[in-house]
Structures are given as structure tokens and as C-alpha cells.
Design a protein around this motif. Structure first.
Motif, PDB file in Angstrom:
ATOM      1  N   CYS A 148       0.817  -1.214   0.000  1.00 40.68           N
ATOM      2  CA  CYS A 148       0.000   0.000   0.000  1.00 40.68           C
ATOM      3  C   CYS A 148       0.842   1.251   0.000  1.00 40.68           C
ATOM      4  O   CYS A 148       0.308   2.355  -0.045  1.00 40.68           O
ATOM      5  CB  CYS A 148      -0.925  -0.011   1.211  1.00 40.68           C
ATOM      6  SG  CYS A 148      -0.040  -0.044   2.765  1.00 40.68           S
ATOM      7  N   ARG A 173       0.662   3.182   3.936  1.00 38.34           N
ATOM      8  CA  ARG A 173      -0.540   3.751   4.544  1.00 38.34           C
ATOM      9  C   ARG A 173      -1.103   2.851   5.640  1.00 38.34           C
ATOM     10  O   ARG A 173      -2.122   3.159   6.237  1.00 38.34           O
ATOM     11  CB  ARG A 173      -1.609   3.972   3.479  1.00 38.34           C
ATOM     12  CG  ARG A 173      -1.288   5.173   2.590  1.00 38.34           C
ATOM     13  CD  ARG A 173      -2.331   5.321   1.524  1.00 38.34           C
ATOM     14  NE  ARG A 173      -2.407   4.095   0.752  1.00 38.34           N
ATOM     15  CZ  ARG A 173      -3.481   3.698   0.120  1.00 38.34           C
ATOM     16  NH1 ARG A 173      -4.582   4.381   0.181  1.00 38.34           N
ATOM     17  NH2 ARG A 173      -3.472   2.576  -0.579  1.00 38.34           N
ATOM     18  N   THR A 194      -3.293   1.233  14.788  1.00 36.51           N
ATOM     19  CA  THR A 194      -3.358   1.017  13.338  1.00 36.51           C
ATOM     20  C   THR A 194      -2.725  -0.299  12.928  1.00 36.51           C
ATOM     21  O   THR A 194      -2.977  -0.793  11.836  1.00 36.51           O
ATOM     22  CB  THR A 194      -2.616   2.150  12.609  1.00 36.51           C
ATOM     23  OG1 THR A 194      -1.412   2.431  13.302  1.00 36.51           O
ATOM     24  CG2 THR A 194      -3.449   3.389  12.528  1.00 36.51           C
ATOM     25  N   SER A 202      -2.423  -0.220   5.207  1.00 37.77           N
ATOM     26  CA  SER A 202      -3.658  -0.902   4.830  1.00 37.77           C
ATOM     27  C   SER A 202      -3.414  -2.280   4.236  1.00 37.77           C
ATOM     28  O   SER A 202      -4.366  -2.996   3.963  1.00 37.77           O
ATOM     29  CB  SER A 202      -4.477  -0.042   3.864  1.00 37.77           C
ATOM     30  OG  SER A 202      -3.752   0.178   2.681  1.00 37.77           O
ATOM     31  N   CYS A 203      -2.146  -2.688   4.034  1.00 39.85           N
ATOM     32  CA  CYS A 203      -1.933  -4.016   3.442  1.00 39.85           C
ATOM     33  C   CYS A 203      -1.373  -5.002   4.465  1.00 39.85           C
ATOM     34  O   CYS A 203      -1.666  -6.189   4.395  1.00 39.85           O
ATOM     35  CB  CYS A 203      -1.020  -3.939   2.228  1.00 39.85           C
ATOM     36  SG  CYS A 203       0.704  -3.595   2.598  1.00 39.85           S
ATOM     37  N   GLN A 239       4.506   1.835  10.172  1.00 44.04           N
ATOM     38  CA  GLN A 239       3.882   2.554  11.274  1.00 44.04           C
ATOM     39  C   GLN A 239       4.876   2.910  12.389  1.00 44.04           C
ATOM     40  O   GLN A 239       4.566   3.712  13.251  1.00 44.04           O
ATOM     41  CB  GLN A 239       2.727   1.732  11.872  1.00 44.04           C
ATOM     42  CG  GLN A 239       1.644   1.376  10.877  1.00 44.04           C
ATOM     43  CD  GLN A 239       0.937   2.600  10.364  1.00 44.04           C
ATOM     44  OE1 GLN A 239       0.449   3.428  11.119  1.00 44.04           O
ATOM     45  NE2 GLN A 239       0.907   2.766   9.045  1.00 44.04           N
TER      46      GLN A 239
END
Lengths: 364, 196
Positions: free
Chosen positions: A68, A71, A91, A73-74, A110
């Protein structure tokens, strides 16, 4: 004038706030140089603090897989952080299991580098390289699938195993991002990388892949993936796929037929209609040369254009049920396709006597 | 309102005119972050910080820029912008000096931007025509009041983990109910001091 004054005042206040924030950022967000210790002293990097661990590693030519582009999201960019890096963030929680959290697994995108870090990265990822190359050929397979072949320039050769994937760099409004694609060219073709990409409307990676023309320069990183094909020639190979799940299966089948001509292998592949069928000629050619290989395609929809079709119809798990005999021979199954297809096929395979550890799948 | 002492306004903003329990502003982050006392206190501290300074900045902008230029209709959008910028600043500050609190607050730190209690404090300041010192007292008091309320509720919710709540009431529903009860108890302060 009466219209300009509010705009002027509003803009003025915005500019003043932006300037104040920029000054504050300069003063507050400055962590200096931090040390990253990889695999207990194998490699020590010195990076600028304040960025994410993922971008710090990429800057130092260590390519952690990331679909991703940071971000969160993967969930691909997992690494183990031994010390430093702070607590696990909310997250990250959806992508980590409890035992992973306990052993310090984090998402590299992150984790912010604020202090000296000690991390562990699988040895394999340290072998991931950045390749540059050019587009050697582009072939439309169906109305929305394209086969793109890249000739590697620097380094000129890649050592990959069937089932592994590369990340293609694609431009985006927020700077370059990486998108993961399985390698479809067989492992013995070391000078090229071939990808099969379905066009996703609005998708950054697939739009880019579809826009490439012969001679265009490309950048990719790889190979990624821990998957290993069984080296035992007595283990039969059953590949089952649908839609855009062709790439890894093609790599597996061609590599297997080249390396173990006597190894039994089959391909079941599901398509919607006759216009979605691709690679059938190539596989028939392969089956002619290699009697141990069999290929079955099935169409799930009645053909709206009424094209000629002499093969199977119905969903692919029905064909698998019909043509795959229950057997005691050791077999490995490779599944690649949409989740409902995988679930349906898994059920059929279990009835046929496959054990859970012998089924390998990739849902998307 | 020129004659009311800032100290009275401070006390009133905390008890009788509690922004959360009397005006029911800032409910969303209040319900979301009131599960643990420590994170609630952390968010409360950030809110106190933001309300105090944004009321001061907004007072300056309103009375020295917007009123002389007759642009008071811009106050909403400018207040929000100031709050957003200030929250950005607080975010950098907290991230730098207390990473633990930064992680504990997570998404709720940037969400202070849209915490209506903060915009509410700035708007009340204008409606009630406060002077500068009164505004600061009200801003600080509003933040303290909000923090007091969230810490009290967080304490109750922490205790409530061991009580048997009927299934349909579990989670936010029971939190709303106890917030209502808490608001009624705060009505007991009414009459102590009054600001309208």
C-alpha cells in the motif's frame, strides 16, 4: 473590494498559521541521526530520525515488501523490533496476531524512528534487490488483462522461485509507490520478469502497468515471498486458479515442466466467458510436449457472444470435482483466485483426500 | 459581562456551566476515550491546553481583526482553522515529549480538531461578550470542566467492567445513561454561581 477583504483576511490568517506551524515543526520534530541495528549487528544503519522505519530502510536499499506504500492498509511490511520503536499502535493491531505482538512484530510503515532501534529482518529480505530494466514486450491477453515482459538491465539477472513476487514502482500523485505482482515468467528465464496484470479501474499500479509501452524504463524490487515448491519429483502438482490468479500458476507449471519433465502436474483454470480465456494455446502446446501435464479450462457464464467453446462449463470447483480422482499419491495443490472460489475448491480438495498442509493458496 | 470576575467564570465553567454536562458538547471523543482513566486524563490535558490557547488566539483575531473590519461572519471558519492549526501543534508537541501518551490517544489527538467543545468555548466567548481575561478563564475552565467530566465517567466505566450490565445497554448505551445521571448531579451546583 467588499469581496476581496474577507478573502484577504482569511488567506492572511491561514498563511500566518502555516508559517507558525512550519517554524514549530523545525524546532520540535528533529530527532537527529538514529542507529538501526539489523539482526544483532549484521548491519548497522545510520538514518535521519523522524521518518518511518519503512522509508528509512528503503533509503538504505533494504526493500521490505509493502503493497500500500506505507498507509498501513496491506499489512505486508512486518518486521521484528527488538528494542526501541515504542508501543504497538492501534493502526497495526488488525494485521497482527497476539503471539506476533508478544514477540515484537510490527508494521515497518507505522514505526517511527525516534531513537536507536534494534530490529530483525528475515535473511531473505536482505537479498531483495532493486532492478531497473525496460519493457521488452506488451501483449493484451484479454480485454482487461495485459502481459508485460521486462528485460532486466541492472542487475541483469534475477534468481526467483515459482510463487514469488516483485514490486513494481508506479508513479502516483503522492510520489512513487510500489505494487506487488506475482512473477509469471518461469524461474529458468533469469533475464526477464513477466507480469500478468488485470486492469482495475482507478488502480494506481494496474493503470500504470497497462499504460507501459515497449522500451519504457521501469523500476522494480524483488523477489519477495517465502513460498518454496516441493523439490520431490514424486509429489504431484495441482494448480487451480481463476480470474487474474494466473501469474504464479504459470510460473509454477512452466518451471516444473522444465525441471522435472516426468513430474505429473495439472492446471484447472476458471474464466467467466470465452473472451476472458487466455494462455490456453500456450498450455495446450505445453501439454503436447509434455504428456504428464494436463490442462482444463472452464467457463462459468453462458457466452453472451455465442463464441465457440468445446471445453468445460460451470464453476471451476465442479470441474475439479469431476476430473480429479481421489488418490493416495502425495499431491500439492496451489490455489490462486477470488476468495469464494478458493473456499469452494478447498472443500472439494478435502473430499478428495488432500490434507490441509498440502494446499497452498493466495486469496485476493 | 464586564463586571463578573474571571475567577467566578472559571468556577462556573467547571461546575455550573460544564461544557459537557450542561451543554452536551464534545460528546463523541468523550464517549470514545472514556474507557480508561489515564487516557481520559491525557486527552483532557490536551483539551485544556487547546481550549485555553485557542480562546486567547481567537479572542485576539475576533476583536482586533474581524470586528474592526466588519468580517464577524468569518468567525466560524477562522475559529475552526485556528483550532486545526493549534491541534497540529499540540500533536507535534505531544509526539515529541510524550510518545506514550501520543500512542495512547492515537486518532483522538487529531480529532480534537473537531471536538465541538473547543469551538463551543470560542463561540460562547463571543456570544457572552467576555473580556480578554474572562475569555481565558472561560477557556481554561471549559477545558478543566470537560476533563473533570471525562475523568469522572472514565472512573465509573472502569468500575463498571465488573458489574453486570443488561446486554442491550452494554458499551456506549450505559455510558450515555451514566452521563445523564452525572449531568443531573451537576445540576446540584446550580445557583452557586451564575453566568448565563
Amino acid at each position: 473590494m467588499i469581496f476581496f477583504l474577507p478573502i484577504l483576511v482569511f488567506t492572511g490568517i491561514l498563511v500566518a498559521l502555516a508559517v507558525a506551524l512550519t517554524v514549530a515543526e523545525r524546532l520540535l520534530v528533529n530527532y537527529g541521526i538514529c542507529k538501526i541495528d539489523i539482526n544483532s549487528g549484521d548491519l548497522v544503519l545510520e538514518v535521519e530520525g523522524g521518518q518511518t522505519l519503512l522509508s528509512a530502510l528503503i533509503e538504505s536499499k533494504i526493500f521490505i515488501p509493502s503493497g500500500c506504500g506505507g498507509r498501513g492498509s496491506c499489512g505486508y511490511c512486518t518486521i521484528t523490533v527488538v528494542s526501541g520503536g515504542g508501543a504497538v499502535l492501534p493502526t497495526e493491531m488488525p494485521f497482527l496476531t497476539r503471539s506476533q505482538v508478544r514477540s515484537g512484530v510490527r508494521l515497518a510503515c507505522q514505526v517511527k524512528v525516534r531513537e536507536d532501534l534494534e530490529i530483525k529482518i528475515p535473511e531473505e529480505l536482505l537479498n531483495v534487490q532493486l532492478f531497473t530494466g525496460t519493457v521488452e514486450g506488451v501483449r493484451m491477453l484479454t480485454h482487461d488483462m495485459v502481459e508485460t515482459r521486462f528485460e532486466l538491465k541492472e542487475p541483469a539477472e534475477i534468481e526467483q522461485r515459482p510463487g514469488q513476487y516483485v514490486q513494481l514502482q508506479a508513479p502516483s500523485p503522492d510520489g512513487p509507490v510500489f505494487r506487488a505482482y506475482s512473477i509469471s515468467s518461469p524461474a529458468y528465464e533469469t533475464g526477464v520478469i513477466e507480469l500478468v496484470v488485470r486492469l482495475v479501474p482507478g488502480g494506481i499500479g494496474s493503470t500504470y502497468a497497462h499504460s507501459l509501452k515497449k522500451g519504457d524504463p521501469i523500476v522494480l524490487t524483488g523477489p519477495y515471498g517465502e513460498f518454496r515448491l516441493s523439490e520431490d519429483p514424486d509429489v504431484e502438482i495441482v494448480c487451480i486458479g481463476g480470474g487474474s490468479g494466473m501469474a504464479p500458476l504459470k510460473n509454477i507449471l512452466f518451471s516444473v515442466c522444465e525441471r522435472w519433465p516426468d513430474r505429473k502436474c495439472r492446471l484447472f483454470f476458471g474464466c467467466r466467458s470465452a473472451r476472458d480465456v487466455f494462455y490456453l494455446d500456450e498450455f495446450r502446446e505445453l501439454a503436447k510436449k509434455n504428456p504428464n501435464f494436463r490442462v482444463i479450462y472452464a467457463l462459468s457464464d453462458h457466452d453472451p457472444e455465442g463464441g465457440e467453446w468445446d471445453g468445460e462449463t460451470g464453476f471451476i470447483h465442479v470441474s475439479v470435482d469431476k476430473h480429479l480422482e481421489a488418490d493416495d499419491v502425495k499431491r500439492h495443490a496451489f490455489l490462486c483466485g477470488p476468495p469464494p472460489m478458493i473456499e469452494a475448491v478447498m472443500k472439494v480438495l478435502e473430499e478428495k483426500g488432500f490434507e490441509e498442509g498440502d494446499i497452498f493458496y493466495d486469496k485476493f | 459581562m464586564g463586571e463578573v470576575s474571571p475567577l467566578v467564570i472559571l468556577v462556573a465553567a467547571i461546575f455550573t456551566n460544564n461544557i459537557l454536562l450542561a451543554n452536551f458538547l464534545g460528546m463523541c471523543s468523550f464517549l470514545a476515550v472514556s474507557k480508561r482513566i489515564d487516557t481520559a486524563a491525557g486527552l483532557g490535558a490536551a483539551v485544556i491546553f487547546v481550549t485555553t490557547f485557542t480562546t486567547a488566539i481567537n479572542y485576539g483575531i475576533y476583536h482586533h481583526v474581524l470586528v474592526p473590519m466588519e468580517l464577524t461572519f468569518l468567525s466560524y471558519i477562522i475559529f475552526i482553522t485556528v483550532i486545526a492549526a493549534f491541534v497540529q501543534f499540540v500533536e507535534m508537541f505531544v509526539e515529541r515529549f510524550s510518545p506514550v501518551l501520543y500512542h495512547a490517544l492515537g486518532i483522538f489527538l487529531p480529532l480534537i480538531t473537531v471536538n465541538c467543545a473547543i469551538l463551543g468555548v470560542s463561540l460562547f466567548m463571543i456570544i457572552r461578550n467576555y473580556t480578554f481575561m474572562q475569555s481565558i478563564a472561560f477557556g481554561f475552565g471549559g477545558g478543566v470542566g470537560w476533563t473533570l467530566a471525562i475523568i469522572l465517567i472514565a472512573g465509573l466505566r472502569q468500575k463498571m467492567r465488573y458489574s453486570i450490565v443488561p446486554v442491550p445497554f452494554r458499551g456506549v448505551a450505559i455510558a450515555m445513561v451514566i452521563t445523564g445521571v452525572m449531568a443531573m448531579t451537576f445540576m446540584g451546583f446550580a445557583g452557586m454561581v451564575t453566568i448565563q
